[in-house]
Design an enzyme around this catalytic site. Sequence first.
Site, PDB file in Angstrom:
ATOM      1  N   GLN A  79     -37.399 -13.668  -5.030  1.00  0.00           N
ATOM      2  CA  GLN A  79     -37.472 -12.197  -5.032  1.00  0.00           C
ATOM      3  C   GLN A  79     -38.822 -11.863  -4.393  1.00  0.00           C
ATOM      4  OE1 GLN A  79     -38.297 -10.173  -8.704  1.00  0.00           O
ATOM      5  NE2 GLN A  79     -37.254  -8.306  -8.080  1.00  0.00           N
ATOM      6  N   THR A  85     -36.301  -5.440 -12.749  1.00  0.00           N
ATOM      7  CA  THR A  85     -35.417  -6.457 -13.322  1.00  0.00           C
ATOM      8  C   THR A  85     -34.005  -6.381 -12.727  1.00  0.00           C
ATOM      9  OG1 THR A  85     -35.193  -4.915 -15.157  1.00  0.00           O
ATOM     10  CG2 THR A  85     -36.605  -6.808 -15.522  1.00  0.00           C
ATOM     11  N   GLY A 138     -36.611  -0.779 -23.913  1.00  0.00           N
ATOM     12  CA  GLY A 138     -35.345  -0.105 -23.714  1.00  0.00           C
ATOM     13  C   GLY A 138     -34.700  -0.018 -25.094  1.00  0.00           C
ATOM     14  N   ASN A 163     -34.060  -3.446 -26.748  1.00  0.00           N
ATOM     15  CA  ASN A 163     -33.377  -4.357 -25.839  1.00  0.00           C
ATOM     16  C   ASN A 163     -34.166  -5.671 -25.789  1.00  0.00           C
ATOM     17  OD1 ASN A 163     -32.157  -5.629 -23.686  1.00  0.00           O
ATOM     18  ND2 ASN A 163     -32.989  -4.237 -22.133  1.00  0.00           N
ATOM     19  N   HIS A 314     -70.040 -29.443 -27.640  1.00  0.00           N
ATOM     20  CA  HIS A 314     -70.924 -29.594 -28.790  1.00  0.00           C
ATOM     21  C   HIS A 314     -71.209 -28.267 -29.477  1.00  0.00           C
ATOM     22  CE1 HIS A 314     -72.762 -31.889 -25.255  1.00  0.00           C
ATOM     23  NE2 HIS A 314     -72.571 -30.692 -24.796  1.00  0.00           N
TER      24      HIS A 314
HETATM   25  P1  TTP Z   1     -42.075  -7.621 -17.210  1.00  0.00           P
HETATM   26  O1  TTP Z   1     -42.745  -8.259 -18.384  1.00  0.00           O
HETATM   27  O2  TTP Z   1     -41.636  -6.232 -17.330  1.00  0.00           O
HETATM   28  O3  TTP Z   1     -43.014  -7.746 -15.933  1.00  0.00           O
HETATM   29  P2  TTP Z   1     -44.042  -8.864 -15.549  1.00  0.00           P
HETATM   30  O4  TTP Z   1     -43.586 -10.211 -15.970  1.00  0.00           O
HETATM   31  O5  TTP Z   1     -44.361  -8.730 -14.107  1.00  0.00           O
HETATM   32  O6  TTP Z   1     -45.341  -8.517 -16.430  1.00  0.00           O
HETATM   33  P3  TTP Z   1     -46.389  -7.294 -16.322  1.00  0.00           P
HETATM   34  O7  TTP Z   1     -45.672  -6.074 -16.789  1.00  0.00           O
HETATM   35  O8  TTP Z   1     -47.469  -7.727 -17.247  1.00  0.00           O
HETATM   36  O9  TTP Z   1     -46.879  -7.189 -14.901  1.00  0.00           O
HETATM   37  O10 TTP Z   1     -40.814  -8.491 -16.776  1.00  0.00           O
HETATM   38  C1  TTP Z   1     -39.828  -8.961 -17.656  1.00  0.00           C
HETATM   39  C2  TTP Z   1     -39.219 -10.213 -17.070  1.00  0.00           C
HETATM   40  O11 TTP Z   1     -38.587  -9.955 -15.817  1.00  0.00           O
HETATM   41  C3  TTP Z   1     -40.236 -11.272 -16.808  1.00  0.00           C
HETATM   42  O12 TTP Z   1     -39.664 -12.505 -17.142  1.00  0.00           O
HETATM   43  C4  TTP Z   1     -40.481 -11.189 -15.315  1.00  0.00           C
HETATM   44  C5  TTP Z   1     -39.166 -10.703 -14.772  1.00  0.00           C
HETATM   45  N1  TTP Z   1     -39.253  -9.834 -13.586  1.00  0.00           N
HETATM   46  C6  TTP Z   1     -38.758 -10.294 -12.377  1.00  0.00           C
HETATM   47  O13 TTP Z   1     -38.276 -11.429 -12.277  1.00  0.00           O
HETATM   48  N2  TTP Z   1     -38.804  -9.456 -11.290  1.00  0.00           N
HETATM   49  C7  TTP Z   1     -39.306  -8.213 -11.355  1.00  0.00           C
HETATM   50  O14 TTP Z   1     -39.302  -7.497 -10.336  1.00  0.00           O
HETATM   51  C8  TTP Z   1     -39.831  -7.743 -12.624  1.00  0.00           C
HETATM   52  C9  TTP Z   1     -40.414  -6.374 -12.744  1.00  0.00           C
HETATM   53  C10 TTP Z   1     -39.780  -8.595 -13.708  1.00  0.00           C
END
Ligand code: TTP
Length: 396
Positions: A79, A85, A138, A163, A314
Amino acid sequence: MKAVILAAGQGTRMRPLTDRRPKVMLPIGNKPILEHIIDEAVDAGIQEFVIVCGYMENSIREYFGDGLQKSVSIEYVLQEKQNGTGHAIGCAEDYVDDRFIVLNGDMLISSVQIKNLIDRSEDAVLTAKEVEDPCNFGVICTGGEKVTRIVEKPENPPTNLANAGIYLFPQAIFDHIRRTPESPRGEIEITDSIQMLIDSGASVGYEVFRDVWIDIGRPWDLLTANKHVLFGLEGNIEGEVEPNATLKGEVIVGEGTVIRNGAYIIGPVVIGKDCDIGPNCFIRPSTAIGDNVRIGNAVEIKNCVVMDNTNIGHLSYVGDSVIGQDCNFGAGTKVANLRHDGRTIRVMVKGEKVDSGRRKLGVIMGDDVHTGINTCINVGCVLKTGRCTGLGEIVK
Ligand code: TTP
């Protein structure tokens, strides 16, 4: 059934610990978070994985390879930009047919929860955890056995069902992801795509977790997860323990490690490979020490995650802290881990002070930090990667 694991995120709330590794590769109980998830999924019967990676993806590919070592198959999807997500799941479209499981790569769960999902017959199943304050999650609204609505981070949450980031999806989810508009924060959110799936008439069930579920988003979540994992471990000694060292409870000592006389270790504690421990140190429960670490004379350490190649040589006290790789503690460095006024400790996360909810929290130390002798570090401090402190410095 295949599992898609989301592991592309930048983990910005975890900085500086994620400066040099993706969040999913941070260790709990000396194993990357992602490995715990894969192991639990394997126990639930899953053998094929698609890992969506992005930020610092090479370290994930190098560690897990094609999965053969675990007798599973692992494919990787890139990605390129972390657009949310929903977008991350959409990247896996060409890799899954049939129904599939989605797991966030940054949480601790048990195989039972994944197994429960696999056995369900609805078109899609969401998972939820009852939490006191669901405003940052969520939130799932239900009618009988079905999900009727899912709202992202509502000001007035309609239920306390957060969620939990594990899903069973049908192929149809990809059509909805393609049609999902960007959210106000500029991401394609899976919660919006799920709402579209519900609106299309699909039957969407839910499963409430009663078991462990730890969302690992902020640095101190690592301590919570680490403690949980360590309490399930069985002791095992592969290194050398000198005759006058004391080990109580469950202690794991890796190959090539020496525990010198006068070391007093109360488990659960895990110590990696090629470490040099003691003489005369005190290692207290819930401590995970990586590979090639030195814990020397008159050092007391409790409830910590210490990453590889770090040297606490130490006269130091370190409690309730996460210590990065390649750090060096000057003699007499001490970490405060408890407020005297009984209030909870606040920590800088992405430029803002956030209440950790913890009464005990020491330092969050990035990689390659070097402290001068007699450095004193106040509760909840974050030391950036590469930071050096001077002789007798007080870090507030
Ligand atoms: P988040 O915890 O929301 O995002 P993050 O892992 O980047 O952390 P931060 O908010 O601290 O920057 O993501 C939830 C899960 O989804 C996590 O496992 C990472 C994944 N994710 C992706 O794979 N791609 C994405 O574009 C996003 C936003 C998250």
